[in-house]
Enzyme design. Structure first.
Site, PDB file in Angstrom:
ATOM      1  N   ARG A 192      -6.428  10.439  -0.003  1.00  0.00           N
ATOM      2  CA  ARG A 192      -6.252  10.916  -1.382  1.00  0.00           C
ATOM      3  C   ARG A 192      -7.595  11.053  -2.082  1.00  0.00           C
ATOM      4  O   ARG A 192      -7.799  11.972  -2.866  1.00  0.00           O
ATOM      5  CB  ARG A 192      -5.308   9.980  -2.141  1.00  0.00           C
ATOM      6  CG  ARG A 192      -3.839  10.202  -1.759  1.00  0.00           C
ATOM      7  CD  ARG A 192      -2.929   9.121  -2.318  1.00  0.00           C
ATOM      8  NE  ARG A 192      -3.080   7.865  -1.587  1.00  0.00           N
ATOM      9  CZ  ARG A 192      -3.090   6.659  -2.134  1.00  0.00           C
ATOM     10  NH1 ARG A 192      -2.974   6.528  -3.437  1.00  0.00           N
ATOM     11  NH2 ARG A 192      -3.215   5.590  -1.380  1.00  0.00           N
ATOM     12  N   HIS A 219       0.864  -1.185   0.000  1.00  0.00           N
ATOM     13  CA  HIS A 219       0.000   0.000   0.000  1.00  0.00           C
ATOM     14  C   HIS A 219       0.898   1.232   0.000  1.00  0.00           C
ATOM     15  O   HIS A 219       1.874   1.282   0.737  1.00  0.00           O
ATOM     16  CB  HIS A 219      -0.888  -0.025   1.249  1.00  0.00           C
ATOM     17  CG  HIS A 219      -2.027   0.940   1.207  1.00  0.00           C
ATOM     18  ND1 HIS A 219      -1.851   2.294   1.305  1.00  0.00           N
ATOM     19  CD2 HIS A 219      -3.364   0.739   1.078  1.00  0.00           C
ATOM     20  CE1 HIS A 219      -3.045   2.883   1.234  1.00  0.00           C
ATOM     21  NE2 HIS A 219      -3.970   1.961   1.104  1.00  0.00           N
TER      22      HIS A 219
END
Lengths: 247, 595
Positions: B256, B236
Site C-alpha cells: 500500500r 494486520h
C-alpha cells in the site's frame, strides 16, 4: 479438495535410520512442510523438523525432496504427480541430529571467523556516510541470503569430499562478499579467503546457484569476482600490512 | 545440586530477534558477561520476516520531519493510550539507532543524494521508514547477528527457557532445555532481559511462527511481574487468504505504501468511506488526489486512505466481508498491478512478488491479490519502566514486542523495528550497569521445575497438538478482531477446560529433538497469554485501536488513559484498572498541533 498423498520421511539419528511411509490428506495449495506438519499432528508427534516463517524468508526448513535440496515451505505438493511418492530426507552435507534436523553449527563457526566489517571514516560531520543506490545494490544481492545452507548442501566439495575443514562453502563466500563489496568497508579479507576459506576449492560448477531459493547469482556475482580479486591483486602481504596500518 | 549443566552470567538475554540481539550487544559493550539464548537457530527469529522498514525521523526525504511529528503520529496511532515517555524516547532515539546500524554494515536503500531512503507507511505523516526493498528485517537481523558474534557474546541456540527464578524478590536465574538433547541447563544471573516477541500463535489465522507462544509474557507473569494492555492485539489488515495452506502469511504494508489499493467485490475503493474523525483532513478524499500522491506529487496531495492505521484498515476489511462485499475466499482485493509498472513492483516488492508467484500462483504485476486480516502483533506485554525497561520484578527486563506500553492501543507499521533497537539497547544498558550478584536458587526449586517440564513423558495422555489447535480455534472465534461479553466469557470458560486437558497431555518418544514435547511445554505459555488477553478484553468496556467490542462500539475517553493490569496472586489471575500518569502539557500540545 484434499487428496491422499504418500510421503516417505527419514526417521532416525546419525547412527541409524530408515525411510518411513505416511499417508496424509493434502489440501489445496499445500506445501511439503504442511504435509510434514500433518504427519506430526496425526501420526508422529516426535518427528523432528525445523521451521519458522513458512514463507521462504527464514531458511529453516531445508531438506532434500526426492533428492533435491529445497525449502519444504516453498515446495508445493502439486509439483509432484498425484501418484508419486514424495521422499523427504535431511541435508546430506551435515550430520543428522534427528529425522529431518541436521547439525548446521559448523556454518556459524565459519562465519564467526570471517574478518568483521570495518567502515571507512564517516563522510559527513554528523557521523553518517553517503552511498548511492547503484553502489549498494551489488552487496544487497548477497544480503538476500536467508542462511538455508542449501548451497552448502549441494556443493560437492562439502557434500562428497567433506572438505569442511578446508573450504568455507558458497554460503560463507556470499557472506564474505557482502563486506568485500560493501562501499564503506576497509577490511581486507583476501588472506582469509585464500587460506582458511579455501576459495580455490571452488571449481565453478554452479550447483550452488541452481539451488538458491533467493536466486542469488552465487557463482557469477560472488565467487568469481572474489577469485578475481585474489588474482588481480598479485597479493603482497607486506603491502597489505601497510594498507592496514595506514588505513 | 541437581545433576545439570550450570552457567554463570552477568546478563542473560532470552530471545535473539532484533531486541535480544541489540540488548546483548549493549550489555556486552558494558563489559558484562552475556548469554544470548534463542529458541531457534540464530538469525531465524521473527525479525527476519519484518518487511516494510524501520520508522525514524531522519528527515532525509522530508526535512520537515522530526521527533515531535513522529511522537505525535505514534500517540495518535496508539489512540492516546501509549506510555507517553516511551513514545517520546522512541521518537527521539530512533534516528541514532538507525545510523548506528549503518556503521555496523547495514545497506539501506538510498536517496538520490546518497542518504538512507525513507518510504511512506500507514499513520506516518511523512515518508519515514528506512528500508531495504521488502526485506528490511532480514537486513537488520543479519547486521546485528554479525555485530553480536564479534562482541564476545555466548550464543545458546535452540534452547527454550521454561522457568525464571526469583529469590527474595530478585531475579536469580533461568532454567532451559536444549532441543537437540532435551537436556536442561541452569543459567545463574541477577539480570534477565526478556526479548521473546509476541503471542500470535494463540490464533488460527496468524502471520506468526511456531515460536510465538508468549513465552516471555508467561515467564514474567509466573515470576510475579505485571502485564499490561493484553487486550490490544494487532490484526494486520493484509494477510494471504488463498490457498488455505498459506492463510495468514503476511503481505507487507509496503504494497500500500507503494501505491496498492483496496477494493471490494464491487470494485469500489471502500477505504474512502472509513475515515475516522481523528484523521479527517490528513488523507486524500478522491481517487485522483490519491493517484497523484502515488505518482510522486507528495507535497501538494495527501496520502491514500489505504494508509490509515492498521486497526482502522483491518476493521474496514472485516466489515466489507461481513456485509457480503468480500471475495470468493473471504477476503478483499489488494491491487498494485493497475497502479505501478511490473519493473517497479519487482524492484520495490521482490519478496512479495516471489511469495505470491510460488505459493499462490498469482503474478502480482498482472493480477490483484486476495487478502484479509491476520493476527500479527501484541501491543500489550510486560509492564516496564520507560527509561530502563525494568519490570516490576527487580532484575527482570523486557524489550521489543514482549514489553508493553510503547504502542498503546495500536502500533504503527515501522515502529516495531525501531522500538526493538531503541529499547533493546536500553534494556541491555541498564541490565548490565545495574547488575549485581545473583541470589542462590534452592535446589528444590530447580528440581521441581525440571520435574514439571518432564511430566508429559510419564503420562499416556492426549496429543498436545490437539489441545493447541483447540486453543487457537477458541481465540480465533471469541477473542479475535470483534469481541463481545458473551464470547469472551465463553472463551474464558473454554480455556479453563483446556488448562485441565493441557495438564494431562502425554508425549511419546525420547527427549531428543521432540516437537511433541516442545508443544506440550509451549502450551502452558499459550494458556497464560490467552487467558490474559480474554480477561483484559472483557474488562475494557469500550473499543479502542486493536480492541473492538461489538457491545461497546465507541471509544470512551474516560478509559483512554486507563490501563488493564494483570498479575498472578496465589494461583489466580487478578485483573485491575490503573490510571496512567497524565501526558505533560507541552507534549499534549504537540499531539494536538494542527488539529
Amino acid at each position: 479438495m484434499a487428496e491422499q498423498r504418500t510421503l516417505r520421511v527419514f526417521r532416525g539419528t546419525r547412527e541409524r535410520g530408515e525411510l518411513k511411509e505416511y499417508t496424509v490428506a493434502a489440501g489445496e495449495g499445500s506445501v511439503v512442510l504442511d504435509a510434514v506438519h500433518m504427519i506430526q499432528a496425526e501420526h508422529a508427534p516426535d518427528l523432528a523438523v525445523r521451521w519458522n516463517c513458512k514463507a521462504g524468508k527464514c531458511g529453516s526448513c531445508s531438506a532434500e525432496i526426492n533428492g533435491k535440496p529445497r525449502l519444504m515451505c516453498m515446495t508445493r505438493m502439486s509439483d509432484y504427480a498425484p501418484d508419486e511418492t514424495i521422499t523427504v530426507t535431511p541435508m546430506r552435507a551435515f550430520p543428522v541430529i534427528k529425522d529431518l534436523v541436521t547439525d548446521v553449527s559448523w556454518n556459524y563457526e565459519v562465519n564467526k571467523r570471517i574478518p568483521a566489517f570495518q567502515p571507512r571514516k564517516p563522510d559527513a560531520p554528523d557521523g553518517t556516510w553517503r552511498m548511492y543506490q547503484y553502489e549498494v545494490e551489488r552487496p544487497q544481492e548477497f544480503r538476500k541470503c536467508i542462511e538455508c545452507f542449501l548451497c552448502q548442501d549441494v556443493c560437492h566439495v562439502l557434500r562428497t569430499h567433506e572438505k569442511h575443514q578446508q573450504f568455507m562453502g558458497p554460503a560463507m563466500l556470499v557472506r564474505a562478499a557482502v563486506y568485500e563489496m560493501h562501499p564503506l568497508d576497509d577490511a581486507d579479507r583476501r588472506e582469509h579467503l585464500r587460506h582458511e576459506g579455501g576459495i580455490g576449492y571452488c571449481n565453478i560448477t554452479k550447483c550452488c546457484t541452481e539451488v538458491c531459493p533467493e536466486s542469488i547469482q552465487i557463482t557469477d556475482n560472488a565467487i568469481i569476482p572474489l577469485k578475481e580479486r585474489l588474482v588481480d591483486a598479485k597479493y603482497d602481504p607486506l603491502a597489505a600490512l601497510l594498507r592496514k596500518l595506514t588505513g | 545440586m541437581p545433576d545439570i549443566r550450570s552457567l554463570d552470567y552477568d546478563v542473560v538475554v532470552i530471545g535473539a530477534g532484533g531486541a535480544g540481539l541489540r540488548a546483548a550487544i549493549e550489555a556486552s559493550a558494558q563489559k558484562a558477561k552475556v548469554a544470548l539464548v534463542c529458541k531457534s537457530l540464530l538469525g531465524k527469529a521473527h525479525t527476519v520476516m519484518a518487511e516494510g522498514g524501520a520508522a525514524a525521523a531522519l528527515g532525509n526525504v522530508f526535512p520537515e520531519d522530526n521527533w515531535r511529528v513522529h511522537f505525535r503520529d505514534t500517540m495518535r496511532g496508539g489512540k492516546m493510550h501509549n506510555n507517553w515517555r516511551m513514545a517520546q524516547i522512541h521518537a527521539q532515539e530512533a534516528p541514532d539507532r538507525i545510523n548506528e546500524l549503518e556503521a555496523w554494515g547495514a545497506l539501506f536503500d538510498r536517496t538520490v543524494d546518497g542518504k538512507i531512503n525513507q518510504r511512506p507507511f500507514g499513520g506516518h505523516t511523512y515518508s519515514r521508514l528506512a528500508h531495504v526493498g521488502d526485506r528490511t528485517g532480514l537486513e537488520m537481523i543479519r547486521v546485528l547477528q554479525d555485530k553480536g558474534v564479534h562482541s564476545g557474546i555466548d550464543v545458546h541456540m535452540e534452547c527454550t527457557i521454561v522457568k525464571v527464578f526469583v529469590v527474595g524478590g530478585k531475579i536469580a536465574g533461568a532454567l532451559g532445555y536444549f532441543r537437540e538433547t532435551g537436556r536442561f541447563v541452569l543459567f545463574k544471573s541477577g539480570a534477565i532481559v526478556l526479548a521473546t516477541g509476541g503471542i500470535g500463535k494463540a490464533w488460527q489465522i496468524t502471520s506468526n511462527s511456531w515460536e510465538y507462544t508468549g513465552d516471555g509474557h508467561a515467564l514474567a507473569y509466573e515470576a510475579g511481574a505485571e502485564l499490561i494492555d493484553m487486550e490490544f492485539v494487532q490484526f494486520h489488515p493484509t494477510g494471504m487468504v488463498w490457498p488455505p495452506s498459506v492463510r495468514g502469511i503476511l503481505v507487507t504494508e509496503g504494497v500500500r505504501g507503494e501505491g496498492g489499493v483496496l477494493k471490494n467485490n464491487e470494485g469500489e475503493r471502500f477505504m474512502f468511506r472509513y475515515m475516522p474523525d481523528m484523521f479527517k483532513g490528513d488523507y486524500a478524499e478522491t481517487e485522483a488526489e490519491s493517484d497523484a500522491w502515488v505518482k510522486g506529487d507528495r507535497k501538494k496531495n495527501r496520502r491514500p486512505p489505504e494508509l490509515l492505521t492498521r486497526d482502522v484498515v483491518a476493521k474496514a476489511i472485516t466489515k466489507e466481508i461481513a456485509e457480503g462485499r468480500g471475495t470468493e475466499h473471504g477476503g478483499v482485493i489488494l491491487d498494485i498491478a493497475s497502479k505501478q509498472s511490473p519493473d517497479y513492483i519487482k524492484k520495490k516488492l521482490p519478496s512479495m512478488y516471489h511469495q505470491f508467484k510460488e505459493l499462490a500462483h498469482v503474478d502480482i504485476t498482472k493480477d490483484p491479490m486476495e487478502i484479509g486480516p491476520t493476527t500479527h502483533y501484541v501491543m500489550g506485554g510486560v509492564k516496564v519502566d520507560a527509561e530502563t525497561q525494568e519490570s516490576t520484578v527487580p532484575g527482570l527486563y523486557a524489550a521489543g514486542e514482549v514489553g508493553g506500553g510503547m504502542h498503546g492501543a495500536n502500533r504503527l507499521g515501522g515502529n516495531s523495528l525501531s522500538d526493538l533497537l531503541v529499547f533493546g539497547r536500553r534494556a541491555g544498558q541498564f541490565a548490565a550497569s545495574k547488575r549485581g550478584p545473583a541470589p542462590k536458587i534452592p535446589d528444590s526449586e530447580v528440581e521441581r521445575a525440571m520435574h514439571e517440564a518432564l511430566a508429559p513423558f510419564d503420562r499416556e495422555g492426549e496429543n498436545p497438538y490437539a489441545v493447541q489447535s483447540a486453543l487457537q480455534a477458541i481465540m480465533q472465534r471469541d477473542a479475535g478482531i470483534i469481541r463481545d461479553k458473551a464470547g469472551l466469557e465463553r472463551a474464558l470458560q473454554a480455556l479453563d477446560t483446556l488448562a485441565t486437558r493441557a495438564r494431562a497431555v502425554g508425549v511419546t518418544g525420547s527427549r531428543e529433538y521432540n516437537p511433541g514435547w516442545h508443544t506440550a511445554i509451549d502450551l502452558q505459555s499459550l494458556l497464560v497469554v490467552s487467558e490474559a488477553t480474554a480477561r483484559a478484553a472483557l474488562e475494557r468496556t469500550e473499543s479502542r485501536g486493536g480492541h473492538t467490542r461489538s457491545d461497546y462500539p465507541d471509544s470512551d475517553e474516560k478509559q483512554a488513559r486507563e490501563q488493564i493490569v494483570i498479575k498472578k496472586e496465589g494461583d489466580r489471575m487478578v485483573v485491575r484498572r490503573e490510571a496512567q500518569p497524565p501526558i505533560p502539557a507541552e507534549l499534549l500540545a504537540l499531539i494536538k498541533e494542527g488539529k
